[in-house]
Design a protein around this motif. Sequence first.
Motif, PDB file in Angstrom:
ATOM      1  N   LEU B  50      14.554 -39.332 -33.844  1.00 48.60           N
ATOM      2  CA  LEU B  50      13.440 -39.512 -32.927  1.00 48.60           C
ATOM      3  C   LEU B  50      12.583 -40.698 -33.353  1.00 48.60           C
ATOM      4  N   SER B  51      12.818 -41.200 -34.579  1.00 40.97           N
ATOM      5  CA  SER B  51      12.070 -42.374 -35.035  1.00 40.97           C
ATOM      6  C   SER B  51      13.018 -43.257 -35.829  1.00 40.97           C
ATOM      7  N   ILE B  96      13.616 -29.137 -31.028  1.00 38.23           N
ATOM      8  CA  ILE B  96      14.084 -30.484 -31.360  1.00 38.23           C
ATOM      9  C   ILE B  96      13.374 -30.987 -32.609  1.00 38.23           C
ATOM     10  N   ILE B  97      14.141 -31.503 -33.583  1.00 34.80           N
ATOM     11  CA  ILE B  97      13.496 -32.136 -34.748  1.00 34.80           C
ATOM     12  C   ILE B  97      14.152 -33.484 -35.054  1.00 34.80           C
ATOM     13  N   ASP B  98      13.482 -34.234 -35.918  1.00 35.54           N
ATOM     14  CA  ASP B  98      13.867 -35.610 -36.224  1.00 35.54           C
ATOM     15  C   ASP B  98      14.890 -35.648 -37.359  1.00 35.54           C
ATOM     16  N   ALA B 100      15.428 -38.568 -38.942  1.00 36.82           N
ATOM     17  CA  ALA B 100      15.038 -39.678 -39.820  1.00 36.82           C
ATOM     18  C   ALA B 100      14.493 -39.140 -41.140  1.00 36.82           C
ATOM     19  N   GLY B 101      14.619 -39.930 -42.190  1.00 35.74           N
ATOM     20  CA  GLY B 101      14.122 -39.527 -43.504  1.00 35.74           C
ATOM     21  C   GLY B 101      15.264 -39.472 -44.505  1.00 35.74           C
TER      22      GLY B 101
END
Lengths: 318, 443, 298
Positions: B50-51, B96-98, B100-101
């Motif tokens: 998402l990012s 929904i989760i991201d 990224a990371g």
Amino acid sequence: MSRDRTLPGLAVATLVLLGVAAAAPGWMVFTLVVSLAQGLVVLGLMVLWRAGLMSFGQSLYYAVGGYTVGLINIQFGLSNALLLVLAAPAVAGLLAFLLGFLLARYRDIFFSMLTLAFAMILYGVLVKSSTLGSTDGFSILTPSFLGPHPGPDATQRLLTGLAALIALLAAALVHRYLKSTAGHLATAIRDNEIRVEYLGYSVHRAIHVKYVLAGILAGAGGAIVAMAIGHIDPEMAYWTTAGEFVFVAILAGAGSVAAPFLGAILFVVLRTYAAQYTPHLWHMVLGGTLLLFIVFLPDGVWSLFERACRPLKRRAPS
Amino acid sequence: MLMIKRKYRDTLRALVRAAALGLAVAGMVFCTGTAARAAGDVKLGIVTFLSGPAAGPFGIPSRNAANLVIDAINQGTLPAPYNTKGFGGATIDPVIIDEAGSTTQVVENFRNLVQQRHVDAVVGYVSSGSCLAIAPVAEELKMLTVFYDCGTPRIFEAHSYKYVFRTSATATMDNVGAARYLKQMFPGDTTYAGINPNYAWGQDSWRDFTDSMKVIEPKSKVTVALWPKLFAGQYNAEISTLLINKQQIIHSSLFGGDLTAFLAQADARDLPKHSRLVLTTGETDMYTFSKHIPDGTIIGARGPYGVFAHKSPLNTWFRAAFEKRFGTPPIYTSYQMAQAILGLKAAYDKAAQEAGKRPDQDEVIKALTYLKFEGVGDAVDMALGNGHQAVTEMAYGTYEYDAKTKTPKLVNIVYFPAWCVNPPPGTKAVQWISGGMKGAKCQ
Amino acid sequence: MTTTVAILVDGAVYASWLFLVALGLTLTFGVMKILNIAHGSFYAIGAYAAASAVGAYVQAGLSPAGGYLVMAGAAAIAGVVVGYGLERGLLRFMYGRDAVLVLLVTYAVFLILDDVMLLIWGANPYIAYQPDMLLGTSTVFTLPYPNYDLSLIAVAAVIGSGLWWALSRTRRGKMLLTVIHDREMSTFLGIDVAKVFTVTFTLGAVLGALGGALTAPIISVQPGIGAEVIVLAFAVVVIGGMGSIVGAAVGSLAAGFAHAAAVHLFPQAELFVIYALMSLVLIVRPQGLFGQAQPRKI
């Protein structure tokens, strides 16, 4: 002078942590073990920070710790958690000892940037190592303990318990070190090196020792996190990982050896909640909260505790 | 006496403080742990970027596809064979989760999704690194997890999993397919170079492609292999090297914004006039960057997705509904996400029918293993990795831009059957390719 | 021969890009002793502002030549707004605090701005190639190069020497140098240090945004470009010597040529060649090529 209550405090905290490791829900145990691993790295940063040095490349030893675990897995098929958490800091410490000869000459931003450069070089080398899975990394064997394999949930809890004990040991040793003459030198070095040298101490050697200590602690953190996650990749060495450690160090404050662990738990819990409940805005939530902490608690979260303790101290002599 | 008392008091204080902290944390756990869940819903975790730089080309188009398909499933408005409501009748409740990371964060978020938010299944993951790290954790937590994109074949080759599935084919077929397409359409072109992102996806793509070329066109020769940093964005030096080396073919697995930037910079310096570009993920740029993709470029979509998707009521609905709701046509990652959710629906529906009630997780897993189902673009066969890894057919085409109507299109599209570009069950992809692709069925 | 020329040209183009980004960073550090991680965000905001402004401008069908002004103008406005706002609204309360603390404030700002940009511009890449395409190409020793890229070299030289001239030859610039050398003394001399800081930080932000804007026509502007560029810029600044404009120029050139040489001769090393160079320079000359050695205080 008020008496030092750090050691009994640490012992009590460890008991609480062991309780959490034994009985808390799974996700919390995982949060705890990740925090403890991070706390170990940050503890090392704190030792350096007290002497006015900030490493932007502690991810180097974190990754070395993780990859030591992975390579021992591959080369020797060994997965004993006790053995691995001893081997990884040893390798990391050795590397820190070697690089320390060079780095002990550096101060301020130049120290920070050179540590960063070394971490980025390791990152580059790991990315090019396609036999080690390049950026995808590779899996770590499930850690084993003395005796038969206890199943995944118990393994995670045992590992967390082990991490808590290592954290206690590390915190106690660092605490003793900071109370020793060599440890007290840190503030003096930060304030005025030359005067320290006139006193007959070698600033060079003092910084070298601190750097090795930080490397060992980061190696231990890397080993624990590798086993907890079950996977390692070059991102462990990347500058963003190192940046996170610096962040937690400042968030925590340098007031006590317990501060890094408290800071790490706070950071990981915050990150967890931000990621789960604001999936589109977690950077902002994380950044914003941290900003508030820095602005309003410049001496770190630990200063809250110190403030809470102050009335106690004043009352104590009566 | 006083000393002992004081020590006792201090310890007590420390204990009280620790207990207070523990209570606070426990309170937090309690609050989230008991979050109400509507009875009968299937809580579905969705994980994608998402990012960060991968959000544009992968994350957002997939998230959009997930929202579109889940809404349609809940309303029961999908065309056949998915025209029943919900997963076996149960409404889907997406979380929904991201993605990224760091890997630590990815694993942390997965565990929290499972243990704190109690999802019933997880669909997600673009990065191969994420998939490799998540698979053992999913197995440990006994959580049905469907990977929808990540390319590496290592997941099911090194391990056998019960709870983990992947409904898209591996990246192996992208590069085997590219080599086969070249041999078929441009048999005279034998010198080639590579420009691939310097990380696992790029290194694997290049290895598979060169190995395939050695088998398919033994006369072929590599001029140079370039490794720009992932998300570098600037390729001037690389383009100069490619201009100097004068190869006939340039293979690239650059994707997203990197690919767009490379195309623009290459176009500005006339690189495509000297060498033919083979872009394994080129489809993502077809609509956003139509004017700057040179005619004659060979484009893939990692499977029968996007422009390569076969005509069917499902595909017609998907394209029209997606374009209407989000303003752009769906790209291959949208198809892959839709495919993963549809695969899960097919398994749930089948298991529900057999069980005569809401199926438990083991029944869904049994239904999904070796399942053959209709994706949006083409049939999907969960044939590899003991029934956990999909194969699909592969397609390549040659790009042409119609300046008059301002529409991009592909000509000379060749479809390769699944078993022409994927290794047979039980064989590792790398060995299969370098061993001469024995047992490939291309008719 | 062609390869040598290509390394020189590619290296120079890459160096001018690095220089444009590093300039603001080294200025802010030189004057304020702030290592500004949010500089990466300024770069990204400038790129986004320029890309969307050029997009709108081209849509409107106006004369393409004006696009360059629109591009630079959009970036300058964005830089002023963000830089001034940040300095007045947040950073000025942090002066006097530990350098690492201020560094982390900029890191937090960097994280926040990441999501702000995502909210404003979304995740899809922005593409603004018109200014790049419009200028055509020149052939340098059989290799075609876009004139836009070549002119970046000139732009970087003009901006760099302009800034150098302003600092060392004008009254205001000399005031700034005074602040660099001795903050307390300059307060005694009646220099409004607070104002100097505001101006410097804003100028640094504008330079960062301008760097992004000038890069926008070459790359695709997407989330995360700020994170990619900031560490590179740090490396360049450290190689050259923190706070020195000449150092930033030399550091950029060294990094640019190292990068180009790696791509042409040894592609495997491209990923870490700049960091290897940085370690090498720091080992030989700890304060960077043009940095001034700090006297040890007694």
